[in-house]
Write an enzyme that holds these catalytic residues in place. Structure first.
Site, PDB file in Angstrom:
ATOM      1  N   ASP A  60      60.979  76.622  -6.582  1.00 41.87           N
ATOM      2  CA  ASP A  60      60.499  76.818  -7.957  1.00 41.87           C
ATOM      3  C   ASP A  60      61.702  76.924  -8.893  1.00 41.87           C
ATOM      4  O   ASP A  60      62.652  77.666  -8.593  1.00 41.87           O
ATOM      5  CB  ASP A  60      59.687  78.126  -7.958  1.00 41.87           C
ATOM      6  N   PHE A  82      63.105  67.651 -15.247  1.00 36.59           N
ATOM      7  CA  PHE A  82      61.765  67.090 -15.429  1.00 36.59           C
ATOM      8  C   PHE A  82      60.684  68.125 -15.100  1.00 36.59           C
ATOM      9  O   PHE A  82      59.548  67.961 -15.535  1.00 36.59           O
ATOM     10  CB  PHE A  82      61.530  65.913 -14.458  1.00 36.59           C
ATOM     11  N   ALA A  84      57.913  70.520 -14.818  1.00 41.88           N
ATOM     12  CA  ALA A  84      57.088  71.100 -15.874  1.00 41.88           C
ATOM     13  C   ALA A  84      55.629  71.021 -15.475  1.00 41.88           C
ATOM     14  O   ALA A  84      55.246  70.208 -14.623  1.00 41.88           O
ATOM     15  CB  ALA A  84      57.286  70.340 -17.190  1.00 41.88           C
ATOM     16  N   THR A 101      56.581  78.119 -16.154  1.00 39.31           N
ATOM     17  CA  THR A 101      57.421  77.020 -15.648  1.00 39.31           C
ATOM     18  C   THR A 101      58.257  76.397 -16.767  1.00 39.31           C
ATOM     19  O   THR A 101      59.469  76.239 -16.641  1.00 39.31           O
ATOM     20  CB  THR A 101      56.537  75.935 -14.989  1.00 39.31           C
ATOM     21  N   THR A 134      59.376  65.874 -24.909  1.00 40.26           N
ATOM     22  CA  THR A 134      58.271  65.000 -25.338  1.00 40.26           C
ATOM     23  C   THR A 134      58.167  64.944 -26.854  1.00 40.26           C
ATOM     24  O   THR A 134      58.519  65.910 -27.542  1.00 40.26           O
ATOM     25  CB  THR A 134      56.960  65.558 -24.738  1.00 40.26           C
ATOM     26  N   GLU A 136      55.547  65.283 -28.314  1.00 36.70           N
ATOM     27  CA  GLU A 136      54.441  66.165 -28.715  1.00 36.70           C
ATOM     28  C   GLU A 136      54.947  67.440 -29.410  1.00 36.70           C
ATOM     29  O   GLU A 136      54.177  68.120 -30.078  1.00 36.70           O
ATOM     30  CB  GLU A 136      53.555  66.497 -27.508  1.00 36.70           C
ATOM     31  N   SER A 160      52.484  71.539 -25.581  1.00 39.00           N
ATOM     32  CA  SER A 160      53.591  71.152 -26.475  1.00 39.00           C
ATOM     33  C   SER A 160      54.328  72.376 -27.010  1.00 39.00           C
ATOM     34  O   SER A 160      55.539  72.322 -27.237  1.00 39.00           O
ATOM     35  CB  SER A 160      53.101  70.238 -27.599  1.00 39.00           C
ATOM     36  N   LYS A 163      56.776  73.279 -24.315  1.00 38.34           N
ATOM     37  CA  LYS A 163      57.917  72.344 -24.301  1.00 38.34           C
ATOM     38  C   LYS A 163      58.835  72.616 -25.490  1.00 38.34           C
ATOM     39  O   LYS A 163      60.064  72.523 -25.379  1.00 38.34           O
ATOM     40  CB  LYS A 163      57.428  70.890 -24.332  1.00 38.34           C
ATOM     41  N   TYR A 216      37.568  60.924 -25.277  1.00 39.91           N
ATOM     42  CA  TYR A 216      37.528  62.145 -26.084  1.00 39.91           C
ATOM     43  C   TYR A 216      37.320  61.761 -27.548  1.00 39.91           C
ATOM     44  O   TYR A 216      38.060  60.907 -28.077  1.00 39.91           O
ATOM     45  CB  TYR A 216      38.849  62.919 -25.985  1.00 39.91           C
TER      46      TYR A 216
HETATM   47  P1  NAD Z   1      54.196  65.511 -13.549  1.00 42.16           P
HETATM   48  O1  NAD Z   1      53.180  66.560 -13.810  1.00 42.16           O
HETATM   49  O2  NAD Z   1      53.768  64.214 -12.961  1.00 42.16           O
HETATM   50  O3  NAD Z   1      55.329  66.095 -12.571  1.00 42.16           O
HETATM   51  C1  NAD Z   1      55.845  67.378 -12.707  1.00 42.16           C
HETATM   52  C2  NAD Z   1      56.650  67.699 -11.444  1.00 42.16           C
HETATM   53  O4  NAD Z   1      57.246  68.994 -11.619  1.00 42.16           O
HETATM   54  C3  NAD Z   1      55.800  67.771 -10.177  1.00 42.16           C
HETATM   55  O5  NAD Z   1      56.456  67.124  -9.123  1.00 42.16           O
HETATM   56  C4  NAD Z   1      55.686  69.263  -9.904  1.00 42.16           C
HETATM   57  O6  NAD Z   1      55.526  69.577  -8.531  1.00 42.16           O
HETATM   58  C5  NAD Z   1      57.006  69.776 -10.449  1.00 42.16           C
HETATM   59  N1  NAD Z   1      56.954  71.187 -10.843  1.00 42.16           N
HETATM   60  C6  NAD Z   1      56.013  71.801 -11.601  1.00 42.16           C
HETATM   61  N2  NAD Z   1      56.306  73.110 -11.726  1.00 42.16           N
HETATM   62  C7  NAD Z   1      57.468  73.320 -11.059  1.00 42.16           C
HETATM   63  C8  NAD Z   1      58.288  74.452 -10.837  1.00 42.16           C
HETATM   64  N3  NAD Z   1      57.953  75.653 -11.322  1.00 42.16           N
HETATM   65  N4  NAD Z   1      59.424  74.315 -10.113  1.00 42.16           N
HETATM   66  C9  NAD Z   1      59.756  73.103  -9.591  1.00 42.16           C
HETATM   67  N5  NAD Z   1      59.024  72.000  -9.763  1.00 42.16           N
HETATM   68  C10 NAD Z   1      57.889  72.102 -10.490  1.00 42.16           C
HETATM   69  O7  NAD Z   1      54.944  65.302 -14.932  1.00 42.16           O
HETATM   70  P2  NAD Z   1      55.572  63.977 -15.557  1.00 42.16           P
HETATM   71  O8  NAD Z   1      54.530  63.272 -16.308  1.00 42.16           O
HETATM   72  O9  NAD Z   1      56.358  63.277 -14.526  1.00 42.16           O
HETATM   73  O10 NAD Z   1      56.571  64.615 -16.636  1.00 42.16           O
HETATM   74  C11 NAD Z   1      57.902  64.987 -16.263  1.00 42.16           C
HETATM   75  C12 NAD Z   1      58.615  65.586 -17.467  1.00 42.16           C
HETATM   76  O11 NAD Z   1      58.644  64.634 -18.528  1.00 42.16           O
HETATM   77  C13 NAD Z   1      57.919  66.818 -18.040  1.00 42.16           C
HETATM   78  O12 NAD Z   1      58.909  67.729 -18.411  1.00 42.16           O
HETATM   79  C14 NAD Z   1      57.156  66.288 -19.242  1.00 42.16           C
HETATM   80  O13 NAD Z   1      57.025  67.296 -20.225  1.00 42.16           O
HETATM   81  C15 NAD Z   1      58.088  65.201 -19.706  1.00 42.16           C
HETATM   82  N6  NAD Z   1      57.446  64.086 -20.427  1.00 42.16           N
HETATM   83  C16 NAD Z   1      56.345  63.466 -19.903  1.00 42.16           C
HETATM   84  C17 NAD Z   1      55.775  62.394 -20.570  1.00 42.16           C
HETATM   85  C18 NAD Z   1      54.590  61.652 -19.998  1.00 42.16           C
HETATM   86  O14 NAD Z   1      54.044  60.768 -20.666  1.00 42.16           O
HETATM   87  N7  NAD Z   1      54.169  61.931 -18.772  1.00 42.16           N
HETATM   88  C19 NAD Z   1      56.323  61.961 -21.790  1.00 42.16           C
HETATM   89  C20 NAD Z   1      57.459  62.625 -22.298  1.00 42.16           C
HETATM   90  C21 NAD Z   1      58.003  63.676 -21.601  1.00 42.16           C
HETATM   91  P1  TYD Z   2      46.872  62.076 -21.845  1.00 40.09           P
HETATM   92  O1  TYD Z   2      47.108  60.976 -20.862  1.00 40.09           O
HETATM   93  O2  TYD Z   2      46.315  63.375 -21.358  1.00 40.09           O
HETATM   94  O3  TYD Z   2      48.255  62.288 -22.623  1.00 40.09           O
HETATM   95  P2  TYD Z   2      48.589  63.214 -23.917  1.00 40.09           P
HETATM   96  O4  TYD Z   2      47.384  63.991 -24.295  1.00 40.09           O
HETATM   97  O5  TYD Z   2      49.696  64.086 -23.420  1.00 40.09           O
HETATM   98  O6  TYD Z   2      49.015  62.253 -24.970  1.00 40.09           O
HETATM   99  O7  TYD Z   2      45.895  61.519 -22.974  1.00 40.09           O
HETATM  100  C1  TYD Z   2      46.216  60.369 -23.741  1.00 40.09           C
HETATM  101  C2  TYD Z   2      45.142  60.198 -24.792  1.00 40.09           C
HETATM  102  O8  TYD Z   2      43.904  59.849 -24.154  1.00 40.09           O
HETATM  103  C3  TYD Z   2      44.839  61.457 -25.588  1.00 40.09           C
HETATM  104  O9  TYD Z   2      44.535  61.086 -26.930  1.00 40.09           O
HETATM  105  C4  TYD Z   2      43.615  62.033 -24.927  1.00 40.09           C
HETATM  106  C5  TYD Z   2      42.870  60.809 -24.445  1.00 40.09           C
HETATM  107  N1  TYD Z   2      42.093  60.962 -23.207  1.00 40.09           N
HETATM  108  C6  TYD Z   2      40.739  60.550 -23.177  1.00 40.09           C
HETATM  109  O10 TYD Z   2      40.171  60.080 -24.178  1.00 40.09           O
HETATM  110  N2  TYD Z   2      40.058  60.687 -22.004  1.00 40.09           N
HETATM  111  C7  TYD Z   2      40.632  61.200 -20.868  1.00 40.09           C
HETATM  112  O11 TYD Z   2      39.952  61.311 -19.822  1.00 40.09           O
HETATM  113  C8  TYD Z   2      42.007  61.605 -20.925  1.00 40.09           C
HETATM  114  C9  TYD Z   2      42.675  62.175 -19.711  1.00 40.09           C
HETATM  115  C10 TYD Z   2      42.691  61.451 -22.110  1.00 40.09           C
END
Ligand code: NAD
Ligand code: TYD
Length: 350
Positions: A60, A82, A84, A101, A134, A136, A160, A163, A216
């Site tokens: 962790d 990463f 989170a 976290t 992000t 967000e 958000s 973050k 949604y």
């Molecule tokens: P994800 O949820 O797919 O992966 C998160 C990873 O972190 C997992 O492997 C989980 O096991 C690990 N984790 C969670 N809590 C933990 C802890 N306490 N200690 C150690 N490991 C832990 O997330 P993601 O979509 O890959 O996002 C990764 C990062 O990028 C995040 O910080 C997120 O805020 C940021 N981000 C994501 C997006 C997106 O579109 N997914 C966009 C911009 C930024």
């Molecule tokens: P998401 O993938 O959860 O990313 P974020 O909210 O972090 O941008 O959602 C992307 C967009 O899609 C967001 O406007 C919410 C919408 N959404 C739906 O309409 N239906 C769904 O089942 C999900 C998961 C998201």
């Protein structure tokens, strides 16, 4: 030989980053620290398990002893954070773990890195703490304009907000201690290994099992989509060339309404897999509380300073992503048949 401590490397973007870096640099050492929450999956890293430059530690980021031991046993050059809790809907239901976290975990990493890197004259050469954040954190846009690095922080969801809290702690370590840090703020990612609670893999999976596609609100919310590999490239460039203390926005001007995304996925799957996948699957559900209307990144700073640009267009990226999901049905089945399925079923309970 540089040593990277990547946290959250078993998740979606983290795993893509691990692959990207080990493919690109044959001479780095990469340690992946991941707690393996529901979102962490070692299946994402099968191909690198035996790579001599890669090692995995289950732990962790909030655990001081675990992180200290990694720094004691290795000369860490870069921390790439990463790890989170990453899903907005979950943060609305269970905000505490997001604070734990995302905020406290980041502070723990900052602290341990600072203790290891600080000398009486400042910080050791060549070290950097890279915070993966992000767009967000900037809140929501109206019909026009883009997020700049100077846009005021105005988060709305517990995700958000947490973050933003971690970003501000990273900034505080730079402002107070002159610790070498960078922060990237990227728009919505899509691509291989994305957990099917997020919109795009959820749509692909639901289409394939002929399950309703939950929209949604009115489906007119806008997200700015970036193929995950382009995000990995940006992080690598910022680690290696970003000015210390700076924030870099990452995005490829790829705005789409959720409905456009839904129709794109349906039309591609209907043509290539099964003509029974139609818009009849679209189901309007209750809107997300506090649902941000529009995200849109201005990436001028990372383009001008570091020469970053997105290589994968949305048209190509979405096809690659759908194909990846079709080629990796077992991966999806393994995830959706366990605990996640129980969680998913409770998601839309009123
Ligand atoms: P994800 O949820 O797919 O992966 C998160 C990873 O972190 C997992 O492997 C989980 O096991 C690990 N984790 C969670 N809590 C933990 C802890 N306490 N200690 C150690 N490991 C832990 O997330 P993601 O979509 O890959 O996002 C990764 C990062 O990028 C995040 O910080 C997120 O805020 C940021 N981000 C994501 C997006 C997106 O579109 N997914 C966009 C911009 C930024
Ligand atoms: P998401 O993938 O959860 O990313 P974020 O909210 O972090 O941008 O959602 C992307 C967009 O899609 C967001 O406007 C919410 C919408 N959404 C739906 O309409 N239906 C769904 O089942 C999900 C998961 C998201």
């Amino acid at each position: 030989m540089k040593t990277y401590l990547v946290t959250g490397g078993a998740g979606f973007i983290g795993a893509n980053f691990v692959h990207y870096m080990l493919d690109k640099y044959p001479d780095i050492k990469l340690i992946n620290l991941d707690k393996l929450t529901y979102a962490g999956n070692l299946e994402n890293l099968k191909e690198v398990e035996d790579n001599k430059n890669y090692s995995f530690v289950q732990g962790d980021i909030c655990d001081k002893e675990v992180v200290e031991k990694i720094f004691k046993d290795n000369e860490i050059d870069y921390v790439v954070n990463f790890a989170a809790e990453s899903h907005v809907d979950r943060s609305i239901k269970e905000p505490e773990i997001f604070v734990k976290t995302n905020v406290l975990g980041t502070v723990n990493l900052l602290n341990v890195a600072k203790n290891a890197w600080e000398t009486k004259d400042g910080f050791k050469e060549g070290k950097k703490f890279m915070q993966v954040s992000t767009d967000e954190v900037y809140g929501s846009l109206g019909d026009t304009g883009y997020f700049l690095e100077t846009t005021p922080l105005d988060p709305h969801s517990p995700y958000s907000a947490s973050k933003t809290g971690s970003d501000l702690m990273v900034k505080a370590y730079f402002d107070t201690f002159k610790m070498p840090v960078n922060t990237t703020r990227c728009s919505n990612n899509y691509g291989p290994y994305q957990f099917p609670e997020k919109l795009i893999p959820l749509l692909i999976n639901n289409c394939l099992i002929h399950k309703d596609l939950p929209v949604y609100g009115d489906g007119m919310n806008i997200r700015d989509w970036l193929y995950v590999e382009d995000h990995c490239k940006a992080i690598d460039m910022v680690i290696n060339g970003g000015r210390v203390g700076e924030v870099y926005n990452v995005g490829g001007h790829n705005e789409r309404t959720n409905m456009q995304i839904i129709k794109t996925v349906i039309s591609y799957l209907s043509e290539t897999v099964d003509s029974a996948i139609t818009e009849k699957l679209i189901t309007y559900v209750e809107d997300r509380k506090g649902h941000d209307k529009r995200y849109g990144i201005d990436p001028a700073k990372i383009k001008d300073e570091l020469g970053w640009y997105p290589e994968t267009t949305f048209e190509v990226g979405i096809k690659k992503t759908i194909k990846w999901n079709l080629d990796n049905k077992v991966w999806m089945d393994n995830i959706t048949s366990g605990e996640y399925q129980n969680y998913y079923n409770t998601m839309y309970e009123k």
